[in-house]
Scaffold this motif. Structure first.
Motif, PDB file in Angstrom:
ATOM      1  N   GLU A  19       0.860  -1.179   0.000  1.00  0.00           N
ATOM      2  CA  GLU A  19       0.000   0.000   0.000  1.00  0.00           C
ATOM      3  C   GLU A  19       0.901   1.236   0.000  1.00  0.00           C
ATOM      4  N   PRO A  20       0.339   2.398  -0.360  1.00  0.00           N
ATOM      5  CA  PRO A  20       1.163   3.609  -0.392  1.00  0.00           C
ATOM      6  C   PRO A  20       1.796   3.930   0.963  1.00  0.00           C
ATOM      7  N   VAL A  21       3.009   4.448   0.908  1.00  0.00           N
ATOM      8  CA  VAL A  21       3.753   4.816   2.112  1.00  0.00           C
ATOM      9  C   VAL A  21       3.968   6.325   2.105  1.00  0.00           C
ATOM     10  N   MET A  22       3.606   6.974   3.218  1.00  0.00           N
ATOM     11  CA  MET A  22       3.779   8.416   3.330  1.00  0.00           C
ATOM     12  C   MET A  22       5.216   8.753   3.713  1.00  0.00           C
ATOM     13  N   ARG A  23       5.766   9.772   3.069  1.00  0.00           N
ATOM     14  CA  ARG A  23       7.092  10.275   3.405  1.00  0.00           C
ATOM     15  C   ARG A  23       7.045  11.804   3.421  1.00  0.00           C
ATOM     16  N   THR A  24       7.763  12.398   4.346  1.00  0.00           N
ATOM     17  CA  THR A  24       7.901  13.855   4.361  1.00  0.00           C
ATOM     18  C   THR A  24       9.265  14.168   3.777  1.00  0.00           C
ATOM     19  N   ILE A  25       9.280  14.981   2.744  1.00  0.00           N
ATOM     20  CA  ILE A  25      10.550  15.346   2.118  1.00  0.00           C
ATOM     21  C   ILE A  25      10.833  16.821   2.382  1.00  0.00           C
ATOM     22  N   GLU A  39       8.799  21.620   3.954  1.00  0.00           N
ATOM     23  CA  GLU A  39       8.475  20.193   4.013  1.00  0.00           C
ATOM     24  C   GLU A  39       7.221  19.919   3.198  1.00  0.00           C
ATOM     25  N   LYS A  40       7.233  18.809   2.470  1.00  0.00           N
ATOM     26  CA  LYS A  40       6.071  18.384   1.692  1.00  0.00           C
ATOM     27  C   LYS A  40       5.839  16.905   1.939  1.00  0.00           C
ATOM     28  N   VAL A  41       4.567  16.520   1.933  1.00  0.00           N
ATOM     29  CA  VAL A  41       4.216  15.108   2.095  1.00  0.00           C
ATOM     30  C   VAL A  41       4.019  14.502   0.709  1.00  0.00           C
ATOM     31  N   VAL A  42       4.646  13.344   0.499  1.00  0.00           N
ATOM     32  CA  VAL A  42       4.474  12.591  -0.744  1.00  0.00           C
ATOM     33  C   VAL A  42       4.130  11.155  -0.373  1.00  0.00           C
ATOM     34  N   TYR A  43       3.625  10.410  -1.343  1.00  0.00           N
ATOM     35  CA  TYR A  43       3.329   8.990  -1.137  1.00  0.00           C
ATOM     36  C   TYR A  43       4.095   8.174  -2.158  1.00  0.00           C
ATOM     37  N   VAL A  44       4.776   7.140  -1.687  1.00  0.00           N
ATOM     38  CA  VAL A  44       5.454   6.199  -2.570  1.00  0.00           C
ATOM     39  C   VAL A  44       4.480   5.043  -2.783  1.00  0.00           C
ATOM     40  N   THR A  45       4.223   4.721  -4.048  1.00  0.00           N
ATOM     41  CA  THR A  45       3.282   3.658  -4.373  1.00  0.00           C
ATOM     42  C   THR A  45       3.770   2.951  -5.632  1.00  0.00           C
ATOM     43  N   LYS A  46       2.995   2.019  -6.130  1.00  0.00           N
ATOM     44  CA  LYS A  46       3.367   1.322  -7.368  1.00  0.00           C
ATOM     45  C   LYS A  46       2.279   1.511  -8.406  1.00  0.00           C
ATOM     46  N   ASP A  47       2.676   1.575  -9.668  1.00  0.00           N
ATOM     47  CA  ASP A  47       1.693   1.687 -10.746  1.00  0.00           C
ATOM     48  C   ASP A  47       1.225   0.283 -11.141  1.00  0.00           C
ATOM     49  N   GLY A  48       0.408   0.192 -12.165  1.00  0.00           N
ATOM     50  CA  GLY A  48      -0.145  -1.085 -12.604  1.00  0.00           C
ATOM     51  C   GLY A  48       0.906  -2.101 -13.022  1.00  0.00           C
ATOM     52  N   CYS A  64      -6.304  20.617  -1.395  1.00  0.00           N
ATOM     53  CA  CYS A  64      -6.325  20.057  -0.037  1.00  0.00           C
ATOM     54  C   CYS A  64      -5.282  18.937   0.052  1.00  0.00           C
ATOM     55  N   SER A  65      -4.910  18.588   1.258  1.00  0.00           N
ATOM     56  CA  SER A  65      -3.952  17.507   1.469  1.00  0.00           C
ATOM     57  C   SER A  65      -4.712  16.181   1.521  1.00  0.00           C
ATOM     58  N   VAL A  66      -4.319  15.247   0.648  1.00  0.00           N
ATOM     59  CA  VAL A  66      -5.048  13.979   0.528  1.00  0.00           C
ATOM     60  C   VAL A  66      -4.335  12.877   1.307  1.00  0.00           C
ATOM     61  N   PRO A  67      -4.990  12.313   2.336  1.00  0.00           N
ATOM     62  CA  PRO A  67      -4.389  11.219   3.090  1.00  0.00           C
ATOM     63  C   PRO A  67      -4.767   9.843   2.524  1.00  0.00           C
ATOM     64  N   TRP A  68      -3.923   8.859   2.811  1.00  0.00           N
ATOM     65  CA  TRP A  68      -4.236   7.467   2.488  1.00  0.00           C
ATOM     66  C   TRP A  68      -5.193   6.954   3.551  1.00  0.00           C
ATOM     67  N   ASN A  69      -6.304   6.338   3.141  1.00  0.00           N
ATOM     68  CA  ASN A  69      -7.283   5.784   4.062  1.00  0.00           C
ATOM     69  C   ASN A  69      -7.128   4.259   4.048  1.00  0.00           C
ATOM     70  N   LYS A  70      -6.465   3.756   5.081  1.00  0.00           N
ATOM     71  CA  LYS A  70      -6.146   2.328   5.157  1.00  0.00           C
ATOM     72  C   LYS A  70      -7.407   1.456   5.175  1.00  0.00           C
ATOM     73  N   GLN A  71      -8.451   1.897   5.906  1.00  0.00           N
ATOM     74  CA  GLN A  71      -9.684   1.115   6.009  1.00  0.00           C
ATOM     75  C   GLN A  71     -10.370   0.959   4.643  1.00  0.00           C
ATOM     76  N   ARG A  72     -10.372   2.024   3.851  1.00  0.00           N
ATOM     77  CA  ARG A  72     -11.046   1.987   2.548  1.00  0.00           C
ATOM     78  C   ARG A  72     -10.107   1.560   1.419  1.00  0.00           C
ATOM     79  N   ASN A  73      -8.804   1.474   1.739  1.00  0.00           N
ATOM     80  CA  ASN A  73      -7.787   1.099   0.760  1.00  0.00           C
ATOM     81  C   ASN A  73      -7.795   2.062  -0.439  1.00  0.00           C
TER      82      ASN A  73
END
Length: 129
Positions: A19-25, A39-48, A64-73
């Motif tokens: 699942e996507p991983v949040m990182r602050t760069i 500082e900026k928040v980015v997400y490391v994920t994988k494409d298809g 707006c800042s978009v968070p990863w919602n683990k429950q909804r995936n």
């Protein structure tokens, strides 16, 4: 104004992403002789295809800042409920495009990203500033 690449982490950290991983760069912005660090928040994920991609957490709708919602995936924007899949593609909601992928590179086993800002409220990815 020039934006340098920022380290996100060791490539090996992301080899078994499920699942996507949040990182602050830290963004170093050089403007003439002045350097500004933010500082900026980015997400490391994988494409298809299973390739790593780094997504800006800034919603392409109205910023707006978009968070990863683990429950909804899914990524769920708290402002206007745009929903994005784990790879950043738009699922539903008012945003006209998916989350913006950032330019990446690998240096000495480190994943690097070049942070950019993109125009909001348009269907195509357009760099601003």
């Amino acid at each position: 104004t020039q934006l340098k690449s920022s380290p996100v982490g060791e490539l090996s950290e992301f080899s078994s992403l499920t699942e996507p991983v949040m990182r602050t760069i830290h963004i170093e912005q050089v403007d003439g002789w002045r350097t500004n660090v933010s500082e900026k928040v980015v997400y490391v994920t994988k494409d298809g295809q299973g390739q790593l991609r780094v997504l800006s957490s800034i919603c392409p709708h109205l910023g707006c800042s978009v968070p990863w919602n683990k429950q909804r995936n899914k990524f769920v924007c708290p402002c206007h409920d745009t929903i994005f899949a784990a790879d950043g593609t738009r699922v539903s909601g008012p945003s006209l495009r998916g989350m913006d992928a950032l330019e990446t590179s690998v240096e000495n086993g480190q994943l690097q990203v070049r942070f950019q800002y993109f125009r909001q409220l348009v269907s195509h990815k357009e760099v601003i500033g």
